[in-house]
Design a protein around this motif. Structure first.
Motif, PDB file in Angstrom:
ATOM      1  N   GLN A 117       0.935  -1.201   0.144  1.00 42.00           N
ATOM      2  CA  GLN A 117      -0.135   0.056  -0.043  1.00 42.00           C
ATOM      3  C   GLN A 117       1.109   1.418   0.047  1.00 42.00           C
ATOM      4  O   GLN A 117       0.519   2.223  -0.726  1.00 42.00           O
ATOM      5  CB  GLN A 117      -0.867  -0.008   1.252  1.00 42.00           C
ATOM      6  N   GLU A 119       4.103   1.357  -1.087  1.00 41.85           N
ATOM      7  CA  GLU A 119       4.598   1.413  -2.192  1.00 41.85           C
ATOM      8  C   GLU A 119       3.990   1.840  -3.535  1.00 41.85           C
ATOM      9  O   GLU A 119       4.278   2.714  -4.189  1.00 41.85           O
ATOM     10  CB  GLU A 119       5.410   0.144  -2.543  1.00 41.85           C
ATOM     11  N   ALA A 120       2.592   1.303  -3.421  1.00 40.88           N
ATOM     12  CA  ALA A 120       1.752   1.890  -4.630  1.00 40.88           C
ATOM     13  C   ALA A 120       1.545   3.447  -4.430  1.00 40.88           C
ATOM     14  O   ALA A 120       1.856   3.885  -5.460  1.00 40.88           O
ATOM     15  CB  ALA A 120       0.388   1.138  -4.395  1.00 40.88           C
ATOM     16  N   ALA A 121       1.529   3.800  -3.342  1.00 39.50           N
ATOM     17  CA  ALA A 121       1.195   5.369  -3.215  1.00 39.50           C
ATOM     18  C   ALA A 121       2.280   6.110  -3.456  1.00 39.50           C
ATOM     19  O   ALA A 121       2.113   7.220  -4.151  1.00 39.50           O
ATOM     20  CB  ALA A 121       0.932   5.580  -1.616  1.00 39.50           C
TER      21      ALA A 121
ATOM     22  N   ARG B  47      12.485  -2.427  -9.287  1.00 40.40           N
ATOM     23  CA  ARG B  47      12.235  -1.536  -7.897  1.00 40.40           C
ATOM     24  C   ARG B  47      13.076  -0.374  -7.962  1.00 40.40           C
ATOM     25  O   ARG B  47      12.910   0.747  -7.464  1.00 40.40           O
ATOM     26  CB  ARG B  47      12.176  -2.464  -6.956  1.00 40.40           C
ATOM     27  N   LEU B  52      11.741   2.265  -5.322  1.00 35.83           N
ATOM     28  CA  LEU B  52      11.420   1.661  -4.357  1.00 35.83           C
ATOM     29  C   LEU B  52      12.604   1.117  -3.638  1.00 35.83           C
ATOM     30  O   LEU B  52      12.454   0.882  -2.401  1.00 35.83           O
ATOM     31  CB  LEU B  52      10.182   0.692  -4.779  1.00 35.83           C
ATOM     32  N   PHE B  94       2.103  -3.968 -10.083  1.00 39.94           N
ATOM     33  CA  PHE B  94       2.407  -4.913  -9.130  1.00 39.94           C
ATOM     34  C   PHE B  94       1.914  -6.339  -9.451  1.00 39.94           C
ATOM     35  O   PHE B  94       0.647  -6.410  -9.755  1.00 39.94           O
ATOM     36  CB  PHE B  94       2.266  -4.684  -7.816  1.00 39.94           C
ATOM     37  N   PHE B  97      -1.390  -6.363  -7.232  1.00 38.64           N
ATOM     38  CA  PHE B  97      -2.271  -5.148  -7.651  1.00 38.64           C
ATOM     39  C   PHE B  97      -2.081  -4.168  -6.794  1.00 38.64           C
ATOM     40  O   PHE B  97      -1.712  -2.964  -7.081  1.00 38.64           O
ATOM     41  CB  PHE B  97      -3.712  -5.579  -7.463  1.00 38.64           C
ATOM     42  N   ASN B  98      -2.082  -4.279  -5.315  1.00 36.28           N
ATOM     43  CA  ASN B  98      -1.976  -3.109  -4.535  1.00 36.28           C
ATOM     44  C   ASN B  98      -2.909  -2.138  -4.618  1.00 36.28           C
ATOM     45  O   ASN B  98      -2.660  -0.823  -4.617  1.00 36.28           O
ATOM     46  CB  ASN B  98      -0.554  -2.635  -4.501  1.00 36.28           C
ATOM     47  N   LEU B  99      -4.216  -2.427  -5.223  1.00 35.12           N
ATOM     48  CA  LEU B  99      -5.365  -1.183  -5.275  1.00 35.12           C
ATOM     49  C   LEU B  99      -5.529  -0.753  -3.660  1.00 35.12           C
ATOM     50  O   LEU B  99      -5.260  -1.732  -2.614  1.00 35.12           O
ATOM     51  CB  LEU B  99      -6.487  -1.712  -5.636  1.00 35.12           C
ATOM     52  N   PHE B 100      -6.154   0.415  -3.877  1.00 40.07           N
ATOM     53  CA  PHE B 100      -6.470   0.854  -2.347  1.00 40.07           C
ATOM     54  C   PHE B 100      -7.991   0.307  -1.909  1.00 40.07           C
ATOM     55  O   PHE B 100      -8.741   0.622  -2.705  1.00 40.07           O
ATOM     56  CB  PHE B 100      -6.606   2.484  -2.479  1.00 40.07           C
ATOM     57  N   ARG B 160      -5.085   2.423 -13.230  1.00 38.32           N
ATOM     58  CA  ARG B 160      -4.764   3.451 -12.339  1.00 38.32           C
ATOM     59  C   ARG B 160      -3.536   3.906 -12.615  1.00 38.32           C
ATOM     60  O   ARG B 160      -3.271   5.379 -12.617  1.00 38.32           O
ATOM     61  CB  ARG B 160      -4.931   2.826 -10.778  1.00 38.32           C
TER      62      ARG B 160
END
Ligand SMILES: Nc1ncnc2c1ncn2[C@@H]1O[C@H](COP(=O)(O)OP(=O)(O)O)[C@@H](O)[C@H]1O
Ligand SMILES: [Mg+2]
Lengths: 216, 255
Positions: A117, A119-121, B47, B52, B94, B97-100, B160
């Motif tokens: 979360q 990292e995505a942000a 990354r 990252l 990713f 996914f890492n959606l919110f 996104r």
């Protein structure tokens, strides 16, 4: 003493119990977040101090903590505290104690959010502050709500511990009436009061949980 | 036009070198597939490209904007403002996914363009709806991520990333968390982006897909690029023994 006079005498105690309850939450809920940050701090001394504070708050009786806060200034430093200090001592004692419990709940919640979360942000360009406030915190709140509800229910009952420093909340009043009129009735009334109080707290918290159930 | 230039990248974790002097250059419109055994450093390379992870050696620049470079043997990253601007050049999809989860589909797409890029709301929403349509997600804009299948979630994640109008899009095993039936719908979307000349770097284990969409295939192993080149050549007729061994094992694994 008629039931009616008893209830009206007790009602000032009820109001004080509610006041202690609300003030404690208003102080401890936000303070707990800062304590949690301290507990997760990368600065080792800060982390250790907070860890020690939390272990003392959780490892000693709340009643004892209230007495230390109330009598401490005089016995330790010879400071004469005014009569208004009694209420302040109750609130300071409760806030310090509950902030420690809330902090551990917050920490658990914050650490349960996946790195993905953040990292995505970060890749999307959100600032660290925005990420925490709008992306992480709402998810934390949802996850910790059941644990916070538990503490809030315990706090309703814990307000009665203020009797240890003779603060005239519900339980203290009930005890006084019970001994002066040799009747158990005030305790029955007190019991009903705490039960209804908790019923309302549980009801409201359940509503909050439902409102956050739109996502997983 | 050159979009990304990574030179002599080195990266260690706890004293173990995971990227050993890797260079990667990506031109506009190019589609690159990165293949290789697990643990070879593919994710780490992506990354590092999207900041990252911080690199220990080498340099990274996007469209001439220097993001990180080595001075006297130490890597220095550009200022926060430069890095923020450079982040606008790329997107990352990713594996998981890492959606919110607390944002609806449409909010997942529109929030960053509005809050980060400060673009006008109406334009952002219009574009987001068009993207959802392209991803085959029309009518799902008010759904929440948990109500969608993995394949749909990954397509939302792609949308996104695209909503920020990146120049280059990175994918880290975008279908590895998906059932085989859902994999194809995601690959189809990526293939469609390739046809539209979107610049992409895709880490994948789908060899047939890599052969079809990529302009260039890179085979990584043990933190180095063992060989790279034309997809058909690399996948059908690899030069190096390590590449052959990897592809054989993969074939075997797939029966
Ligand atoms: N954050 C990390 N800390 C320590 N080791 C890591 C970390 N990330 C990756 N590694 C190690 O680096 C190596 C390369 O990993 P990775 O880039 O994920 O490979 P791939 O994506 O090709 O499977 C692996 O040995 C992995 O264990
Ligand atoms: Mg990987």
């Amino acid at each position: 003493m008629s039931l009616q006079t008893m209830i009206s005498t007790l009602s000032s105690g009820m109001l004080k119990s509610i006041l202690v309850y609300v003030c404690t939450l208003v102080g401890a809920l936000p303070l707990g977040l800062f304590v949690a940050f301290g507990r997760m701090s990368r600065i080792k001394p800060v982390q250790l101090i907070i860890k020690f504070y939390i272990s003392v708050m959780r490892g000693t009786p709340l009643m004892l903590q209230l007495m230390v806060v109330f009598f401490g200034p005089f016995f330790l430093f010879g400071i004469r505290t005014g009569s208004s200090y009694r209420f302040a001592a109750v609130i300071i004692g409760f806030v310090l104690n509950y902030a420690a419990y809330f902090a551990e709940i917050y920490r658990g919640g914050i650490e349960s959010i996946s790195r993905g979360q953040y990292e995505a942000a970060q890749v999307l360009g959100y600032s660290k502050a925005h990420t925490f406030v709008y992306i992480i915190l709402p998810q934390v709140v949802k996850r910790i709500l059941p644990a916070v509800t538990n503490e809030m229910i315990t706090l309703v009952k814990d307000t009665s511990l203020a009797f240890a420093i003779s603060y005239a909340e519900m339980f203290t009043m009930a005890k006084q009436i019970a001994s002066s009129h040799s009747t158990l009735m005030p305790f029955v009334v007190a019991g009903i009061f705490y039960y209804i109080f908790n019923f309302i707290v549980a009801f409201l918290m359940e509503r909050c949980e439902k409102r956050l159930s739109y996502y997983r | 036009m050159n979009l990304l230039e990574m030179k002599n990248i080195r990266k260690s974790f706890d004293g173990v070198e995971v990227l050993k002097d890797i260079s990667l250059s990506v031109d506009e419109g190019e589609v690159i597939a990165i293949i290789g055994p697990s643990g070879s450093g593919k994710s780490t390379l992506l990354r590092c490209a999207v900041f990252l992870e911080t690199i220990d050696g080498g340099s990274i620049s996007y469209i001439g904007d220097e993001a990180a470079a080595e001075y006297n043997g130490a890597v220095r990253y550009a200022s926060a403002e430069t890095l923020h601007r450079v982040r606008g050049y790329f997107g990352l999809v990713f594996q998981n996914f890492n959606l919110f989860p607390h944002y609806s589909v449409i909010k997942n797409l529109t929030d960053a363009p509005i809050k980060v890029q400060k673009r006008p709301r109406d334009e952002v929403f219009e574009k987001a709806r068009a993207l959802l349509k392209r991803m085959g997600l029309e009518g799902r804009e008010n759904a929440y991520p948990h109500q969608l299948s993995g394949g749909q979630q990954q397509r939302v994640a792609i949308a996104r990333a695209l909503a920020l109008e990146p120049r280059i899009l990175f994918f880290d095993e975008p279908t590895s968390a998906l059932d085989p039936e859902l994999t194809s719908e995601v690959l189809k979307v990526i293939r469609q982006l390739a046809e539209e000349k979107m610049t992409m770097v895709i880490v994948t284990h789908e060899m047939e897909f890599a052969r079809m969409v990529a302009d260039r295939v890179i085979f990584m192993d043990g933190g180095v690029i063992v060989e790279q080149g034309d997809p058909d050549q690399i996948i059908k007729d690899p030069r190096h023994a390590r590449t052959k061994a990897f592809l054989n094992k993969l074939d075997g694994g797939l029966g």
